[in-house]
Design a protein around this motif. Structure first.
Motif, mmCIF file in Angstrom:
data_model
loop_
_atom_site.group_PDB
_atom_site.id
_atom_site.type_symbol
_atom_site.label_atom_id
_atom_site.label_comp_id
_atom_site.label_asym_id
_atom_site.label_seq_id
_atom_site.Cartn_x
_atom_site.Cartn_y
_atom_site.Cartn_z
ATOM 1 N N TYR A 52 0.868 -1.182 -0.268
ATOM 2 C CA TYR A 52 0.594 -0.633 -0.216
ATOM 3 C C TYR A 52 0.797 0.700 0.557
ATOM 4 O O TYR A 52 0.592 1.812 -0.902
ATOM 5 N N ALA A 53 1.480 1.243 0.453
ATOM 6 C CA ALA A 53 2.571 2.260 0.870
ATOM 7 C C ALA A 53 3.333 2.285 -0.322
ATOM 8 O O ALA A 53 3.365 3.673 -0.918
ATOM 9 N N ILE A 111 3.176 6.010 6.496
ATOM 10 C CA ILE A 111 1.955 5.069 6.661
ATOM 11 C C ILE A 111 2.386 3.213 6.614
ATOM 12 O O ILE A 111 2.319 2.592 7.699
ATOM 13 N N TYR A 112 3.264 2.900 6.892
ATOM 14 C CA TYR A 112 4.463 2.120 6.868
ATOM 15 C C TYR A 112 4.872 2.184 7.868
ATOM 16 O O TYR A 112 4.502 1.016 8.521
ATOM 17 N N GLN A 113 5.126 2.793 8.966
ATOM 18 C CA GLN A 113 5.839 2.944 10.384
ATOM 19 C C GLN A 113 4.592 2.865 11.225
ATOM 20 O O GLN A 113 4.637 2.382 12.134
ATOM 21 N N GLY A 114 3.689 4.076 10.698
ATOM 22 C CA GLY A 114 2.618 3.705 11.373
ATOM 23 C C GLY A 114 1.584 2.503 11.220
ATOM 24 O O GLY A 114 0.954 2.526 12.753
ATOM 25 N N ARG A 155 3.248 -0.128 11.077
ATOM 26 C CA ARG A 155 3.700 -1.313 12.034
ATOM 27 C C ARG A 155 3.172 -1.243 13.620
ATOM 28 O O ARG A 155 3.282 -1.851 14.019
ATOM 29 N N LEU A 156 3.999 0.295 13.743
ATOM 30 C CA LEU A 156 3.005 0.789 14.901
ATOM 31 C C LEU A 156 2.412 0.391 15.711
ATOM 32 O O LEU A 156 1.729 -0.269 16.428
ATOM 33 N N ILE A 157 1.295 0.760 14.601
ATOM 34 C CA ILE A 157 -0.367 -0.446 15.078
ATOM 35 C C ILE A 157 -0.507 -1.525 14.769
ATOM 36 O O ILE A 157 -2.006 -2.019 14.824
ATOM 37 N N GLY A 158 0.549 -2.330 14.542
ATOM 38 C CA GLY A 158 0.400 -3.744 14.526
ATOM 39 C C GLY A 158 0.042 -4.443 12.743
ATOM 40 O O GLY A 158 -0.252 -5.062 13.174
ATOM 41 N N LEU A 159 0.031 -3.155 12.226
ATOM 42 C CA LEU A 159 -0.403 -3.967 10.864
ATOM 43 C C LEU A 159 0.760 -4.165 10.382
ATOM 44 O O LEU A 159 2.545 -3.275 10.530
ATOM 45 N N GLY A 160 0.795 -5.490 9.080
ATOM 46 C CA GLY A 160 2.461 -5.937 8.418
ATOM 47 C C GLY A 160 3.905 -5.876 9.642
ATOM 48 O O GLY A 160 4.160 -5.491 9.155
#
Lengths: 716, 80
Positions: free
Chosen positions: A660-661, A706-709, A711-716
């Protein structure tokens, strides 16, 4: 006969919608070219004609209502008249709209130019019950007056005769009568004129009366151009201030307005003398058409259908000739491969030059069809109604109603879309629209979305792609507001726009308009695109890899000679591995590896980085580069199962979040080279670099968030 | 003759005589240059479907103008 052998330079001045360009087309036919006025992106049409032994050069000035230099077009027209000193000016007038037209005429007269008055669209005026006494008008304005109907090519010879006669009679220069502003103001102007005449610092000011009026109007540009030296200012400023004070105290109004009102008063006087009008509902049919086209309920559906038709014609019908061009280019490449001896030169001719030319002409069908549509809209008068309908929603983004068309076309291809920003009058609208157009996701980006959404989002692919498009639009809305408040702030040029009567477009003017755009594209952009394509090709080709990790050539020959059942597959995969190694070794490949530290924080692997760089050529190239880098060969497309499988391979580290990113990055990052050059052509080098750098930073930040955010909320 | 109002307050079909054009600089200049000078009679034709801009007619032509700019033009309504 005087100056018979000389070239005559004639400029055309007139209001927008006065049919000035049609007159220009009639006068010059196909012998015309388009250039820019020096230093600005305002178009200048130049044409030639041989008439009765004279070489005549015609220059079509921008259509203006006035010459006060508040807008760029007016400034350009005025500067041209002052600096280039045309021998004559044809003032093209809409016969049905005498008042507004003569307002410009008075300003031309005051500049002391030699005027030929062209009463154009004479037939419409007659139909509307307007009679004009041309002889009397000629006497009052002391200029030849000619009636023409440009749409039917009538009266053009008479117009040319009038020009040649005025040029050869030797009675030129300073024959215009002074414009009267009423006795009181006239006295002030005359008094000030005497002072200007005596002022030693008035360099090159050939027309003291005009100068006096400019001083009273407070036109800083003109006064600072001619009044040089402190002396000149000191000598005149006292007198000017005294005059201004006098006008203010007697009229209680701003002197600039008093002069403008005076000018309209003069025009009204002329009209009383020369025009008779019987009451006929002049725009009857036009009004009925208008009732339908700008109807409260039907207006928008009709508008959308027309836009849909133009969009479909441009990109769907345009697809056929595009395929023919592509097929032609690749056929030519095949022929060249077979006749040229193998080597660097053959590769350069085949892939660099022919491929480069192909990348230029492949856009032609789009451009031709879109400008066919746009000239139909403009010439029929619908364009200004479309702007009327769309102004409210577009104003929300800080744009003009007419900006809708470039933005819509941006979904097809940004190149013709950016070229179509020319229909906008104000430079600021043009810049803003051009900067926002790349955020309308063009069709070349779709294969990238299809590939990644298809590979990682399964049945939700459609919604994911839709969200990308929406994100593009939302970005444009927000940026429109932000740019308007920051880098493009300043006083708005008011949206006051003429709504001309509906007219049938003429084949001639539509064809000329189309040809003009095509010519601009090929001549002004083609060369640069070609060079850029060759450079990009070279970056992907050099340095040559001489020794490979494995001896592919030998292995391929070996495989060819073998009798293995999967021999073709083996050969294909060997070739693909070789291609991948070549690309990785090239400058582009090295650049891709070098930028790895920049793409790692946004979750991309080096293959993604390299393919993004190759996407600079054209966005769809991202997909085929992926094919090459994942060793599947270059003939891969977005529906290839092997490529999808390769992307999904967990070892490659691409998660749905990364995918997506990546799509967002492709949406937002620097547009392709041809779009970039279109931006340079329309709004200049500085804005081009702004767009390139800004979009790159924006894309990176968005992908990072998108990527770091995620990951923070646990996606991907 | 009624009360002086701004151009945007005219009802569709209603006419008004321009008394004064307000604003400054480029905006006022542009309105004047298009022919909105005092004494001119203008007629309100209609508003765009989304209420803005407006279509007005005067002299011999039709013009589209935003409400924010129409508010700068003061008119005396004319009754026929």
């Amino acid at each position: 006969m005087v100056d018979a052998a000389h070239e005559i330079k004639i400029a055309l001045a007139g209001n927008p919608n006065s049919g000035k360009t049609s007159i220009f087309n009639c006068l010059t036919g196909a012998h015309q070219r388009v250039a820019n006025f020096p230093g600005v992106t305002v178009e200048k049409r130049i044409g030639h004609k041989k008439y009765k032994g004279h070489d005549i050069t015609f220059i079509d000035l921008p259509g203006t209502y006035s010459l006060t230099a508040y807008s760029l077009d007016e400034k350009v027209a005025r500067d041209f008249i002052i600096n280039e000193k045309p021998d004559l000016i044809i003032n093209v007038i809409d016969s049905g709209n005498l008042e507004r037209s003569l307002y410009l005429t008075t300003q031309l007269m005051e500049m002391g130019v030699n005027l030929v008055i062209d009463l154009n669209m004479w037939d419409e005026a007659v139909e509307n019950g307007i009679e004009i006494d041309t002889e009397k008008m000629s006497l009052l304005l002391r200029a030849p007056v000619v009636k023409t109907i440009a749409n039917r090519n009538q009266g053009i010879d008479k117009l040319l005769d009038a020009c040649v006669d005025l040029y050869t009679c030797g009675c030129r220069d300073g024959i215009s009568p002074p414009i009267s502003y009423g006795s009181q103001l006239d006295d002030i102007v005359t008094g000030l004129t005497h002072h200007v005449k005596r002022c030693p610092g008035c360099r090159g000011c050939h027309n003291p009366r005009w100068m006096a009026i400019k001083l009273l109007e407070g036109d800083k540009e003109i006064t600072s151009r001619y009044l040089t030296g402190k002396e000149a200012y000191d000598m005149l400023s006292g007198k000017v201030n005294e005059s201004l004070k006098h006008i203010k105290s007697t009229t209680e109004q701003d002197p600039e307005i008093v002069i403008t009102e005076g000018r309209y008063g003069y025009v009204a006087g002329i009209i009383r003398e020369v025009m008779r009008r019987s009451e006929i509902d002049r725009m009857k049919i036009s009004n009925q058409v208008d009732q339908l086209l700008t109807h409260k309920i039907l207006g928008y559906p009709i508008f959308l259908i027309l836009m849909w038709l133009i969009f479909q014609a441009t990109f769907r019908i345009g697809e056929y000739p595009m395929h023919w061009i592509e097929a032609g280019v690749s056929a030519l490449q095949d022929i060249m491969v077979s006749i040229l001896p193998k080597g660097i030169w053959a590769d350069m001719i085949v892939d660099g030059i022919i491929g480069g030319v192909g990348s230029v002409i492949v856009f032609l069908p789009n451009i031709v069809i879109l400008f066919l549509g746009i000239s139909l809209l403009e010439d029929s008068g619908y364009m200004s109604r479309a702007a009327f309908l769309m102004d409210r929603p577009m104003h929300f983004m800080g744009l003009h109603g007419k900006s809708f068309i470039p933005l819509l076309m941006g979904f097809g291809c940004a190149v013709p879309a950016i070229m179509s920003t020319r229909t906008l009058e104000s430079q600021r609208d043009r810049i803003l629209t051009t900067l926002l157009t790349p955020f309308m996701s063009c069709s070349a980006r779709l294969p990238v979305y299809i590939l990644f959404a298809g590979a990682f989002f399964g049945i939700h692919a459609g919604n994911v792609i839709f969200s990308i498009y929406l994100l593009g639009i939302a970005t444009a809305v927000v940026l429109g507001k932000v740019f308007k408040k920051t880098i493009l702030s300043g006083e708005d040029i008011p949206f006051v726009m003429e709504l001309p009567p509906y007219r049938w477009p003429t084949v001639r003017s539509v064809l000329i308009h189309m040809w003009e755009r095509t010519q601009i594209y090929l001549r002004k952009m083609g060369g640069v695109i070609l060079i850029a394509s060759i450079i990009l090709w070279a970056l992907g080709y050099f340095p040559r890899k001489e020794t490979f990790d494995v001896d592919y050539d030998a292995m391929i020959i070996q495989a060819e000679q073998s009798a293995l059942p999967d021999k073709d597959e083996t050969i294909a995969s060997l070739k693909a591995e070789q291609a991948s190694e070549i690309l990785g070794y090239s400058y582009i490949g090295r650049l891709g590896s070098a930028i790895e530290p920049f793409v790692t924080p946004i979750g991309f692997n080096w293959q993604m980085g390299v393919s993004l760089i190759t996407g600079f050529v054209a966005k769809e190239v991202v997909v085929s580069s992926m094919g090459v880098l994942y060793q599947l060969g270059a003939d891969i497309d977005e529906k290839s199962n092997s490529l999808i499988a390769a992307l999904q391979d967990p070892e490659k580290g691409i998660t749905p979040l990364v995918a997506y990113a990546f799509m967002v990055f492709v949406l937002l990052y620097t547009p392709c080279i041809v779009s970039i050059l279109a931006i340079r052509r329309e709004i200049g080098m500085r804005w081009m670099w702004f767009a390139v750098v800004f979009q790159l930073i924006l894309a990176w930040l968005a992908a990072f968030i998108i990527y770091q955010g995620g990951r923070l909320i646990g996606l991907g | 003759m009624g009360e002086t109002m701004n151009l945007g307050q005219l009802k569709p079909g209603q006419k008004g005589r321009v008394i004064r054009v307000g604003g400054y600089g480029a905006i006022r200049r542009r309105l004047y240059d298009l022919g909105l000078h005092s004494g001119e009679t203008v007629q309100m034709i209609k508003a765009a479907p989304l209420k803005d801009p407006l279509e007005i007619s005067f002299g011999n032509g039709h013009i589209s103008i935003r409400r924010s700019e129409a508010a700068l033009v003061f008119v005396d309504p004319v009754t026929e």
